[in-house]
Design an enzyme around this catalytic site. Structure first.
Site, PDB file in Angstrom:
ATOM      1  N   TYR A   1     -53.577   6.237 -92.715  1.00  0.00           N
ATOM      2  CA  TYR A   1     -53.764   4.885 -93.238  1.00  0.00           C
ATOM      3  C   TYR A   1     -55.035   4.229 -92.706  1.00  0.00           C
ATOM      4  CZ  TYR A   1     -48.893   5.116 -94.779  1.00  0.00           C
ATOM      5  OH  TYR A   1     -47.724   5.466 -95.390  1.00  0.00           O
TER       6      TYR A   1
ATOM      7  N   LYS B   1     -27.468   1.490 -68.892  1.00  0.00           N
ATOM      8  CA  LYS B   1     -27.652   0.574 -70.031  1.00  0.00           C
ATOM      9  C   LYS B   1     -28.663   1.163 -71.021  1.00  0.00           C
ATOM     10  CE  LYS B   1     -31.180  -1.945 -67.411  1.00  0.00           C
ATOM     11  NZ  LYS B   1     -31.458  -3.126 -66.578  1.00  0.00           N
TER      12      LYS B   1
ATOM     13  N   ARG C   1     -33.720 -15.944 -64.077  1.00  0.00           N
ATOM     14  CA  ARG C   1     -33.235 -15.422 -65.350  1.00  0.00           C
ATOM     15  C   ARG C   1     -31.772 -15.820 -65.511  1.00  0.00           C
ATOM     16  NH1 ARG C   1     -33.972  -9.000 -66.408  1.00  0.00           N
ATOM     17  NH2 ARG C   1     -32.437  -8.870 -64.736  1.00  0.00           N
TER      18      ARG C   1
ATOM     19  N   CYS D   1     -47.959   7.288 -88.442  1.00  0.00           N
ATOM     20  CA  CYS D   1     -47.188   6.764 -89.581  1.00  0.00           C
ATOM     21  C   CYS D   1     -45.730   6.560 -89.169  1.00  0.00           C
ATOM     22  CB  CYS D   1     -47.243   7.739 -90.750  1.00  0.00           C
ATOM     23  SG  CYS D   1     -48.899   8.279 -91.201  1.00  0.00           S
ATOM     24  N   MET D   2     -44.913   6.065 -90.089  1.00  0.00           N
ATOM     25  CA  MET D   2     -43.505   5.824 -89.761  1.00  0.00           C
ATOM     26  C   MET D   2     -42.793   7.124 -89.396  1.00  0.00           C
ATOM     27  SD  MET D   2     -40.468   4.034 -91.991  1.00  0.00           S
ATOM     28  CE  MET D   2     -41.223   2.431 -92.110  1.00  0.00           C
ATOM     29  N   ASP D   3     -43.065   8.198 -90.147  1.00  0.00           N
ATOM     30  CA  ASP D   3     -42.297   9.431 -89.975  1.00  0.00           C
ATOM     31  C   ASP D   3     -43.137  10.624 -89.554  1.00  0.00           C
ATOM     32  OD1 ASP D   3     -40.100   7.961 -91.214  1.00  0.00           O
ATOM     33  OD2 ASP D   3     -41.308   8.200 -93.040  1.00  0.00           O
TER      34      ASP D   3
ATOM     35  N   HIS E   1     -31.281  -9.908 -58.132  1.00  0.00           N
ATOM     36  CA  HIS E   1     -32.211  -8.922 -58.707  1.00  0.00           C
ATOM     37  C   HIS E   1     -33.612  -9.277 -58.247  1.00  0.00           C
ATOM     38  CE1 HIS E   1     -33.277  -5.722 -61.385  1.00  0.00           C
ATOM     39  NE2 HIS E   1     -33.977  -6.483 -62.204  1.00  0.00           N
TER      40      HIS E   1
ATOM     41  N   ARG F   1     -28.599  -0.241 -57.013  1.00  0.00           N
ATOM     42  CA  ARG F   1     -28.524  -0.015 -58.461  1.00  0.00           C
ATOM     43  C   ARG F   1     -29.701   0.851 -58.893  1.00  0.00           C
ATOM     44  NH1 ARG F   1     -28.024  -5.629 -57.871  1.00  0.00           N
ATOM     45  NH2 ARG F   1     -30.003  -5.936 -58.960  1.00  0.00           N
TER      46      ARG F   1
HETATM   47  C1  LIG Z   1     -31.866  -2.566 -65.384  1.00  0.00           C
HETATM   48  C2  LIG Z   1     -31.397  -3.116 -64.101  1.00  0.00           C
HETATM   49  C3  LIG Z   1     -31.496  -2.355 -62.910  1.00  0.00           C
HETATM   50  C4  LIG Z   1     -32.192  -1.025 -62.842  1.00  0.00           C
HETATM   51  O1  LIG Z   1     -33.555  -1.217 -62.569  1.00  0.00           O
HETATM   52  P1  LIG Z   1     -34.545   0.023 -62.395  1.00  0.00           P
HETATM   53  O2  LIG Z   1     -35.852  -0.606 -62.123  1.00  0.00           O
HETATM   54  O3  LIG Z   1     -34.515   0.762 -63.678  1.00  0.00           O
HETATM   55  O4  LIG Z   1     -34.018   0.836 -61.272  1.00  0.00           O
HETATM   56  C5  LIG Z   1     -30.936  -2.890 -61.761  1.00  0.00           C
HETATM   57  N1  LIG Z   1     -30.345  -4.103 -61.770  1.00  0.00           N
HETATM   58  C6  LIG Z   1     -30.256  -4.856 -62.877  1.00  0.00           C
HETATM   59  C7  LIG Z   1     -29.606  -6.194 -62.802  1.00  0.00           C
HETATM   60  C8  LIG Z   1     -30.778  -4.401 -64.071  1.00  0.00           C
HETATM   61  O5  LIG Z   1     -30.702  -5.166 -65.169  1.00  0.00           O
END
Ligand SMILES: *Cc1c(COP(=O)(O)O)cnc(C)c1O
Length: 369
Positions: free
Chosen positions: A260, A34, A132, A307-309, A162, A217
């Site tokens: 700045y 992601k 969540r 700065c921005m850039d 999770h 995961r």
């Molecule tokens: C982002 C995410 C992960 C990965 O977590 P890490 O701490 O980066 O390993 C696993 N499960 C879900 C549901 C997530 O949103």
């Protein structure tokens, strides 16, 4: 190409992926890609992960899944945390799995899947303590399972939860979450379903191997930044080097200010290098007067406001420096290394945010395939 760029080592991604596969024992590993693979680039990272043992890819939103399918990646993909009713037919047609965390969505998906002439693949999200998204074990889950049994075009491919504190100092919150998950798994199996069960993120994989279930995961560790100490003998390699080049060198007299708002004043004469990277590239403005870059194998402090850039660094103690020299913002140069955890600490955040925030206009260059 801009001199400010991110170099991504796909062999490091492969190495980290293989490490997860070993740690997971027999469980499958979902590579979490992601947020454009935490800023590393979703498609190249996904390919490297699949080549090195990933069974699934995990994304946050449908657009991220479509990008992978557009690149002709055919592996299983799960959208982890988004309502997807508006694209339900596309997801069914493209064989993309989605997360369901309420009852109402089931009817919508059943209709869409029937219209697409396919089965919608879903993973049930179980609420165990993150608070969540998710269905609570017990009565709410029984009602959800009743509704699911009336949906012949929906396949319960997986179920997951999770952990909210897998990287925390105490284990007890995770143990409580796992107990609730065990109850949910028992309820689902009692109805004759056999979904892929998964719970652990990187910290969970490293600390709670007993909860690996059928799949884990792997996110941040894939990029080389495990949030907790890996077991003896397992090394994760940071995959991303963020570099720029010295664009200009000039001298400050004692008493002169820079950038700045004049938050930095030279106490003694200073030699300053200007770098073409700023907060619009994701180089956090909180690094003003605080961060470091590597030039000539040495640490050069950021002086004045980012700065921005652009930003400025003090190179008084690096006498050989010249225009065009490499400046490393994250990664190795000579014997020195700057990592995303250190930068995160300076910004009051975590490595995840540092990596995700590296901007779109920073080209990604891949090597080590
Ligand atoms: C982002 C995410 C992960 C990965 O977590 P890490 O701490 O980066 O390993 C696993 N499960 C879900 C549901 C997530 O949103």
């Amino acid at each position: 190409m801009r001199p400010t760029r991110a170099l991504v080592d796909l062999e490091a991604i492969g190495h980290n992926m293989r490490a997860f596969c070993r740690l997971a024992g027999g469980a499958k590993v979902m590579a979490i890609v992601k947020a454009d693979a935490y800023g590393h680039g979703a498609v190249p990272v996904a390919r490297a992960a699949l080549k090195n043992g990933a069974a699934f890819l995990g994304v946050a939103i449908p657009e991220e899944a479509f990008e992978l399918r557009d690149a002709r990646i055919t592996s299983p993909i799960l959208i982890l945390g988004s309502r997807c009713e508006d694209v339900a037919q596309e997801l069914a047609a493209l064989n993309i799995s989605q997360t369901v965390f309420d009852i109402e969505t089931l009817a919508v998906l059943e209709t869409a899947a029937r219209a697409a002439g396919r089965r919608a693949k879903i993973h049930l999200k179980v609420e165990t303590g993150m608070n969540r998204l998710g269905i609570l074990p017990g009565k709410a889950l029984e009602e959800w399972l009743d509704a699911l049994q009336a949906c012949p075009h929906i396949e319960l491919e997986g179920m997951f939860t999770h952990f909210a504190d897998a990287d925390g100092a105490q284990e007890d919150y995770t143990l409580t979450q796992a107990q609730r998950m065990a109850q949910a798994v028992a309820q689902v199996r009692a109805r004759g379903f056999a979904p892929i069960v998964h719970a652990c993120n990187t910290a969970g994989i490293l600390r709670f191997a007993q909860f690996d279930y059928d799949m884990v995961r792997a996110g941040i560790g894939l990029y080389g930044y495990p949030p907790v100490e890996p077991p003896e003998g397992t090394v994760f390699k940071p995959a991303l080097t963020w570099r720029s080049e010295v664009a200009f060198i000039h001298d400050l007299h004692a008493g002169e200010r820079i950038s700045y708002n004049g938050i930095y004043t030279a106490k003694t004469p200073r030699r300053v290098a200007t770098l073409p990277v700023g907060y619009a590239d994701g180089y956090n403005r909180l690094l003003s007067n605080t961060g470091f870059v590597l030039i000539g194998g040495q640490r050069a402090p950021v002086i004045g406001r980012v700065c921005m850039d652009q930003c400025m660094v003090d190179v008084t103690d690096i006498p050989s420096v010249k225009v065009g020299d490499e400046a490393v913002l994250l990664g190795q140069q000579g014997a020195q290394r700057l990592n995303a955890e250190e930068m995160a600490q300076l910004c009051g955040t975590i490595s995840y945010e540092i990596l995700c925030n590296i901007g779109k206009r920073v080209p990604r260059v891949y090597y080590g395939e």
